[in-house]
Design a protein around this motif. Sequence first.
Motif, short mmCIF file in Angstrom:
data_model
loop_
_atom_site.label_atom_id
_atom_site.label_comp_id
_atom_site.label_asym_id
_atom_site.label_seq_id
_atom_site.Cartn_x
_atom_site.Cartn_y
_atom_site.Cartn_z
N ASP A 57 0.85 -1.07 -0.04
CA ASP A 57 -0.23 -0.17 -0.08
C ASP A 57 0.92 1.30 0.09
OD1 ASP A 57 -1.52 2.10 0.70
OD2 ASP A 57 -2.75 1.15 1.96
N PRO A 58 0.97 2.07 -1.13
CA PRO A 58 1.97 2.89 -1.16
C PRO A 58 1.70 4.29 -0.32
CG PRO A 58 0.57 2.95 -3.17
CD PRO A 58 0.36 1.80 -2.32
N GLU A 59 0.42 4.31 0.18
CA GLU A 59 -0.01 5.59 0.96
C GLU A 59 0.51 5.18 2.41
OE1 GLU A 59 -3.81 7.52 -0.65
OE2 GLU A 59 -4.36 5.90 0.62
N THR A 60 0.35 3.80 2.77
CA THR A 60 0.85 3.58 4.36
C THR A 60 2.05 2.98 4.52
OG1 THR A 60 -0.39 1.53 4.19
CG2 THR A 60 -1.75 3.52 4.96
N GLY A 61 2.63 2.14 3.38
CA GLY A 61 3.52 1.64 3.51
C GLY A 61 3.52 -0.13 3.99
N LYS A 62 2.04 -0.32 4.08
CA LYS A 62 1.64 -1.56 4.54
C LYS A 62 2.12 -2.69 3.54
CE LYS A 62 -1.81 -4.34 7.10
NZ LYS A 62 -0.77 -4.93 7.91
N VAL A 63 2.69 -3.94 4.01
CA VAL A 63 3.08 -5.01 2.94
C VAL A 63 1.95 -6.01 3.36
CG1 VAL A 63 4.75 -6.89 2.39
CG2 VAL A 63 5.45 -4.34 2.80
N GLU A 64 1.35 -6.52 2.47
CA GLU A 64 0.52 -7.57 2.59
C GLU A 64 1.05 -8.88 1.58
OE1 GLU A 64 -3.99 -9.60 1.92
OE2 GLU A 64 -3.60 -7.62 1.52
N ILE A 65 1.29 -10.08 2.33
CA ILE A 65 1.63 -10.96 1.54
C ILE A 65 0.46 -11.87 0.94
CG2 ILE A 65 2.85 -13.41 1.66
CD1 ILE A 65 4.58 -12.26 3.69
N VAL A 66 0.24 -11.76 -0.37
CA VAL A 66 -0.73 -12.38 -1.08
C VAL A 66 -0.73 -13.74 -1.42
CG1 VAL A 66 -2.01 -9.98 -1.62
CG2 VAL A 66 -0.25 -11.20 -3.21
N ALA A 67 0.40 -14.04 -1.61
CA ALA A 67 0.67 -15.43 -2.00
C ALA A 67 2.18 -16.06 -1.58
CB ALA A 67 0.61 -15.97 -3.52
N PHE A 68 2.37 -17.21 -1.18
CA PHE A 68 3.81 -17.50 -1.04
C PHE A 68 3.70 -19.17 -1.18
CE2 PHE A 68 7.61 -18.45 0.94
CZ PHE A 68 8.44 -17.38 1.18
N SER A 69 4.88 -19.59 -2.11
CA SER A 69 5.01 -21.00 -2.49
C SER A 69 6.13 -21.16 -2.10
CB SER A 69 5.01 -20.99 -4.16
OG SER A 69 3.85 -20.29 -4.77
N ALA A 70 6.32 -22.62 -1.92
CA ALA A 70 7.71 -23.11 -1.62
C ALA A 70 7.87 -24.41 -2.17
CB ALA A 70 7.57 -23.62 0.01
N ALA A 71 9.06 -24.55 -2.98
CA ALA A 71 9.41 -26.03 -3.64
C ALA A 71 10.78 -26.41 -2.97
CB ALA A 71 9.49 -25.84 -5.11
#
Lengths: 262, 791
Positions: free
Chosen positions: B651-665
Amino acid sequence: MYAFDFVKPGTLAEASEALSHDGALPLAGGQTLIAAMKQRLNAPEKLVSLTGIPELKGVCAGDGGVTIGAATTHAAVAAQAAAYYPALAALAGQIGDPAVRNRGTIGGSLANNDPAACYPSAVLASGATIVTNTREIAADDFFQGMFTTALHDGEIITSVKFPVPQKAAYAKFQQPASRFALTGVFVAKFADGVRVAVTGASESGVFRWTEAEAALTANFSAAALDGLSVPADGMIGDLHGTPEYRAHLVKVMTKRAVVAAG
Amino acid sequence: MPKDGGIGASTKRREDLRFLTGNGRYTDDINLRGQAFAHFLRSDVAHGRINRIDTAAAAAMPGVLRVFTAADFAAVGGLPCGWCVTDKHGQPMREPKHPVLADGKVRHVGDPIAVVVAETYAQARDAAEAIVVDITELPAAINMKAALAPDAPLVHDDLPSNLCYDWGFVEDNKAAVDEAFRTAAHVTTLELVNNRLVANPMEPRVAVGDYDPWNDQHTLYTTSQNPHVIRLLMGAFVLGIPEHKLRVVAPDVGGGFGTKIFHYAEEAFCTFAAKQLKRPVKWTCSRSEAFMTDAHGRDHVTKIELALDKDNNFTAIRTETYANMGAYLSTFAPSVPTWLHGTLMAGNYRTPLIYVNVKAVFTNTVPVDAYRGAGRPEATFQLERVVDKAARELGVDPIELRRQNFIKPDQFPYQTPVAVVYDTGNYHATLDKLLEISDIAGFEARRADSARRGKLRGFGVAHYIEACGIAPSNLVGQLGARAGLYESATVRVNATGSISVYTGSHAHGQGHETSFAQVVAEMIGIDAKQIDIVHGDTANTPMGMGTYGSRSLAVGGSAIVKATNKIINKAKKIAAHLLEASEDDIELKDGKFSVAGTDKSVDWAGVTLAAYVPHNYPLENLEPGLEETAFYDPSNFTYPSGGYGCEVEVDPETGKVEIVAFSAADDFGNIVNPMIVEGQVQGGLAQGIGQALLESCVYDDNGQLLSGSYMDYAMPRADDLPMFKVDHSCNTPCTHNPLGVKGCGEAGAIGSPPAVVNAVIDALHRAGHTHVTHIDMPLTPARVWAAINGN
């Protein structure tokens, strides 16, 4: 925690009498006081519970407003005020976690006046009235800085009377660890004007952003705030954000509250 | 389809029934008759000289049995360090004394000054407030680089400086590495911080000491990942109690993450005080106390440089790291920034020349030691960040730059320039799998959707290698370990065929009771329900080294395989006798011994009964009974590897990072219980994402802990995390242990932090914020916002 006496009166008169003794402290939901006592940072000789007094509990609507008993839990407000004042109910539903919401009370939160608590922003933005066992206090006079209120020793909040605005919303940006408000803004639009109250951001506790109120009274839209800014002076700086960051968030969260209010 | 309960089956965890219903038996659940309670008075200043401690008033308080100070421990040894690192000049590290209770000086907030033992916990705590301590506060050494300045306050007055060691690896490579940098076509430099973390296991530490004077028998119940190690360290080095007079029990333990490996003062105190008072003595750590006494993790400050040739091949890596030791050397602290970190700096790449310099520094902070991953996350983070930064500087795809420099599948076993030999791996395969499960093809469409909502979307990858299954004892002995790192198992077959397996490994959430039973069930061909796994008590398990470093299945499981093979060999002899056949003709399948090519057979219980009721039995050649012990010492580390992909919205207004997907192989080699493996990966990812976005242990300049509670120390919660995609289909089995397993406990915490940071940088660059080349963890909203806005 040190040893203490505990009483749970059934009437306001008994509670008032119990609190007239030195070393007695009122206990509402205990979400701050009990934690402080466990840390041995507070050591009352006697705790006077306010949760056994029926007249301090409940939500009722009438006369264009909503009255909430001081010992009403956040969970009860979230559920019971939703039909009358949805923005207030939504705020209550975002406080803490389910355990906190089922113990913590609106009166306890207001009496404590934590600078990052959610309720003070709703009370101040709504222009609510804090009713105590001895008088009525306007929100504008009640909040007097971090952890400081107009309450006298032994004075008990009995209820809070909220006028219901035409439109309102609360936009909260969470502090990542505690999930208190890093900055939270409550916007309330009434027929005679808009009130904007900010919590979490200022070293002086909850405050009204009067420039935004004027701009939004003239034009209730996020764009009305474009030219405004809040100075960083007097904002809180800590591990979670600088004064500049909080000042910036005040504007962002105000805009979001306006958008959410519709 | 694997048989339920056998190897490869996602058998549900049998231990969860008691854990999830609140019926586990943890150390704090142990209450002994006549038990007294200990409360530690701890320093509230980071550095100070103790002028006087007056305990008279406290000793006279109600219920107080005795007040202890350093004077009571004059005849007792200090807490030992289990690893001696040799510096780049060939000199041993500086190893200051670590008294059980502060002696003359306090060196960090939380350093124990005195202990009250009383009839109740409240009485002990009340009395502790009556202890008068006169302390002259001294300037504190907090920042590592400042702590090495000539005029810095000395944490230990008897040392010439706050430097523990200055380590170079491989020192003989240094000149060649420097030369490679002089001739490089491109050099990428990155300075970064690997943030200090608090482990925060769900169960805080607890110790209960007990003493039986009639048998001169000490017992310590403690929240440990390795009860035999505590018995050896505390018995031999602190209290002088021989092993046969000291029993250490670590019952159910609610998470360790490394911080419960180490020997702590409170364990020694409770054991000591129980004998002094002839009463059981219990100490239960509060959460606040845990923040200032549990060994912390990470806390490295690093400059890494990557040299590339004109074709973007990596030619050399050079690093300089400051590693915080805290105020004292915790049990394995010196090994973490050195042998568990420097040896991993090759990563997945063919970089021919590597030089790692580490300066370990004493500061007036809580000791720092191994935390999930221990050295390998620090190595992976800097390497995977600098590779990403190099790709951006060169204008090439970070994924392709990795692929180009990967060790190729046909190059295994691969000798790295940092001592270790990777036995197997296929990094190209895990990368391809990662991109497939991450749906990289659909990324641009998702990014466009984010942009419509005002969000900046980015995708980052990280590839990791780790060295697990620690470790060959003779090798680590040469590197300074003061312990062996084998593992043990006793397989006790009972008369009716049920089996108790006594393992030297310790489970504190990993599911050993299920997965170890699956191994034995598969080998013999019986129902896993017939097998119990017993661990955590030195009185009934063979000397073992415990659980950490993702070693339990690779090393402890291998010991179980060895012992079970001994059982099977003996059982075949018994079966041959019963079936009147040659031992060579006996086959074991599905729990039945048969004579090859005939229909003659005897089942498992028939053989086990004969072993214990040896009426028809070759007693002249074979002992009765069916119980075998094995010790397994690995010939190499194992090398799990994998690729992680993180997709974020900023979110460029607040700087908040949301992890929307995470994959592990991941490549963990063979897998015994896929469900448990997936759970381990998910937990590791949660902790790695916690480090990347949320967690940070912060001291102010005076050494006060600013993040000393959950009000300020942000733990990851379920809603901070996405649903994970975890794949472990690209497996190259380990070549040197009998199960072909590599270990999976730490991978998630190792590989995820750089993936998250790379994803955020990617999001910012795609949005035009190309001035942002790095953000230090945790990537809080405030930091990301400040980075976007150029400050």
